[in-house]
Design an enzyme around this catalytic site. Structure first.
Site, PDB file in Angstrom:
ATOM      1  N   CYS A 304       0.840  -1.195   0.000  1.00 29.94           N
ATOM      2  CA  CYS A 304       0.000   0.000   0.000  1.00 29.94           C
ATOM      3  C   CYS A 304       0.884   1.258   0.000  1.00 29.94           C
ATOM      4  CB  CYS A 304      -0.976  -0.050   1.168  1.00 29.94           C
ATOM      5  SG  CYS A 304      -2.237   1.249   1.159  1.00 29.94           S
ATOM      6  N   VAL A 305       0.673   2.166   0.946  1.00 32.28           N
ATOM      7  CA  VAL A 305       1.479   3.383   1.000  1.00 32.28           C
ATOM      8  C   VAL A 305       2.947   3.042   1.220  1.00 32.28           C
ATOM      9  CG1 VAL A 305       1.813   5.598   2.166  1.00 32.28           C
ATOM     10  CG2 VAL A 305      -0.481   4.672   1.898  1.00 32.28           C
TER      11      VAL A 305
END
Length: 572
Positions: A304-305
């Site tokens: 993800c991030v």
């Protein structure tokens, strides 16, 4: 059929009132939407004017009146209300009034969503209206209120009021802890029954701890393996229980595994920037991993991030002429922020300017704010379902490690968050060569010519499959793209032993511009994608060597046992 004359009279009056007020209700429904402030950039004089397709409005009104009449003519037959799990209990169908209320609500909800669909305008405006209508209809469901919830009323009677007393107790508990309970959080403890893979913290600074895990095989691959989880959540989503831990699985496959455990920011970290997370965290973690293992290169994974941060760090290093990573794995990661799904409705110039003024120079974004936003992306499943169960029925939600993790929120430094919003979600600069300067270097993802394994989840509402796939168009090296079933978390945390879900693979070495075209040529395979990824990773992991018998080295000694202090800190 229900032949009670009093009920028939009451229902007839209700139906008459409904019919008489339909025209006024329709006008009232349209009026507030037409006046909505839909996120106009600061300085704009007037909000955009919302118009509707006359043909769609006419068709929608005709359909509503026909279905409303049909509902009445069926003599309060509950019809298809049981297909909606909010009204699936027998108690709803057994009471004609509640059955009719549920059926009328579902009809009205469909009509309002149709009204939102009839908006003529740009896609972002329409998406915002649809989201607002979805939130309103979800909140106004009769199942959410004790006075109308037949199932909760039945339980109240059967338990002689005990369910209501328990519900009030649950409500007071959740008010004190600051969020709705999705699971029985008292049954979990970080380090005791979640985040239990054996290891030790071998480095720490004010941003992160680096955990090295104990080998579970006699030999390990020469190239170490570093995982960078998202900093908007805690790393142990990758290490919930032994049977569903991606970290443990990686160790079992013979990888000498290291993980970044982010610190949960407090006020002392309110000044930290994106550059700090790149230079002082990920680049630092790569360097420490190299120094401990003696390996010039390693394999790295970003989730993800964490994948966005990791890729940015590698681009900074590439600009400096350094390539310490041999292969890159990206799990549900956005590099190209063209397709951000429903999150796009929250991001515009006005919103970003507001956040910049609010916290761009310092401060914290509370973890609870992010958690609430993500929950309301699926309001019926992640909000109202628990409101009804916890408070109206007095139930204790069952133990679920993933939902415990979901409730364990993290703060974000304001400058980091404001920079991230503007430069990725709003202006999409990460994929524009030379447009971003990070840690003093111009960012160019075209320099990341290393092998990449890119994973996306088919039903992901946070990183849409098209957004995850878009990384294939940005990374120039050899690539393998895999699509898994389910959503952002469940698609990723899918261990082979469970034999659940499917994944899709294509043997093509060329990647069309659109995800849909790739999917059309992909083959479905039963079960987890983990085995495919593990096989791919072994091809980049080097030879096997004797597993180390101690953590760290002379320069990096054990600080404490895994999972460490940082992951245990709760957001305040």
């Amino acid at each position: 059929m229900h032949s009670d004359p009093d009920w028939a009279k009451t229902a007839q009056q209700f139906q008459q009132t409904l019919g008489d007020t339909w025209t006024r209700a329709w006008a009232d429904a349209v009026k507030p939407i037409q006046g909505l402030d839909l996120g106009v950039p600061i300085g704009t004089a007037t909000p955009p004017q919302i118009t509707f397709s006359p043909a769609k409005l006419q068709a929608l009104q005709k359909q509503y009146l026909e279905e409303s009449a049909a509902l009445w003519n069926q003599s309060m037959d509950a019809g298809n209300i049981a297909k909606d799990r909010r009204f699936s209990a027998k108690a709803w169908a057994e009471n004609p009034l509640t059955a009719y209320t549920a059926a009328s609500y579902l009809l009205t909800s469909r009509t309002l969503m149709g009204l939102a669909d009839a908006v003529e305008g740009d896609e972002k405006t329409r998406a915002r209206i649809q989201f607002a209508v979805e939130q309103w209809t979800a909140a106004s469901a009769p199942s959410n209120y004790l006075a109308m919830n037949a199932e909760a009323q039945k339980k109240l009677i059967e338990t002689q009021g005990e369910s209501l007393a328990k519900g009030l107790k649950n409500l007071m508990h959740d008010m004190q802890q600051g969020h709705v309970s999705m699971t029985d959080e008292s049954l979990f403890e970080v380090g005791r029954n979640v985040a239990t893979t054996e290891g030790a913290v071998v480095f720490e600074n004010e941003l992160f701890q680096l955990i090295e895990y104990k080998p579970l095989t006699a030999k390990v691959y020469a190239k170490p393996f570093l995982l960078v989880p998202p900093c908007i959540n805690k790393y142990y989503i990758l290490d919930l229980q032994p049977e569903n831990s991606l970290i443990r699985y990686a160790v079992e496959q013979g990888n000498r595994t290291f993980v970044v455990s982010w610190r949960n920011p407090d006020k002392s970290m309110g000044h930290k920037t994106w550059d700090n997370y790149i230079e002082d965290a990920v680049i630092q973690a790569i360097a420490v991993t190299q120094e401990i293992t003696g390996s010039k290169t390693l394999n790295a994974l970003g989730f993800c991030v964490g994948g966005t941060i990791l890729s940015t760090a590698l681009a900074v290093l590439a600009a400096r002429g350094e390539k310490p990573v041999s292969s890159l794995t990206l799990l549900t990661t956005l590099l190209d922020f063209t397709d951000t799904g429903i999150i796009d409705i929250f991001v515009d110039e006005a919103m970003v300017q507001f956040r910049e003024k609010q916290m761009g120079q310092g401060g914290l974004l509370p973890g609870g704010d992010l958690s609430s936003t993500f929950s309301f992306l699926r309001p019926n499943d992640l909000v109202w379902n628990y409101v009804v169960g916890n408070y109206l029925k007095g139930e204790t939600p069952p133990p679920f490690d993933l939902l415990y993790w979901n409730s364990d929120s993290t703060n974000l430094p304001g400058p980091f968050y404001a920079w991230y919003l503007r430069n990725t979600y709003l202006e999409n600069k990460l994929v524009q060569p030379g447009k971003l300067t990070v840690c003093g270097e111009k960012i160019d993802l075209r320099k990341l010519d290393i092998p990449a394994y890119i994973y996306g989840s088919r039903e992901d509402h946070i990183v849409p499959i098209g957004g995850a796939y878009a990384s294939t168009q940005q990374l120039p090296g050899p690539k393998r793209f895999v699509m898994g079933a389910s959503g952002h978390i469940a698609g990723v945390i899918n261990p082979p032993a469970k034999k659940k879900r499917s994944h899709w693979i294509s043997d093509t070495t060329s990647f069309p511009a659109k995800a849909e075209d790739w999917i059309a040529g992909a083959q479905e395979h039963a079960g987890s994608w983990w085995t495919d990824w593990s096989t791919w990773l072994k091809g980049h992991a080097g030879k096997q060597i004797a597993a180390p018998t101690a953590y760290g080295n002379a320069d990096y000694k054990v600080i404490e046992a895994a999972p460490g202090r940082y992951v245990k800190a709760r957001a305040q």
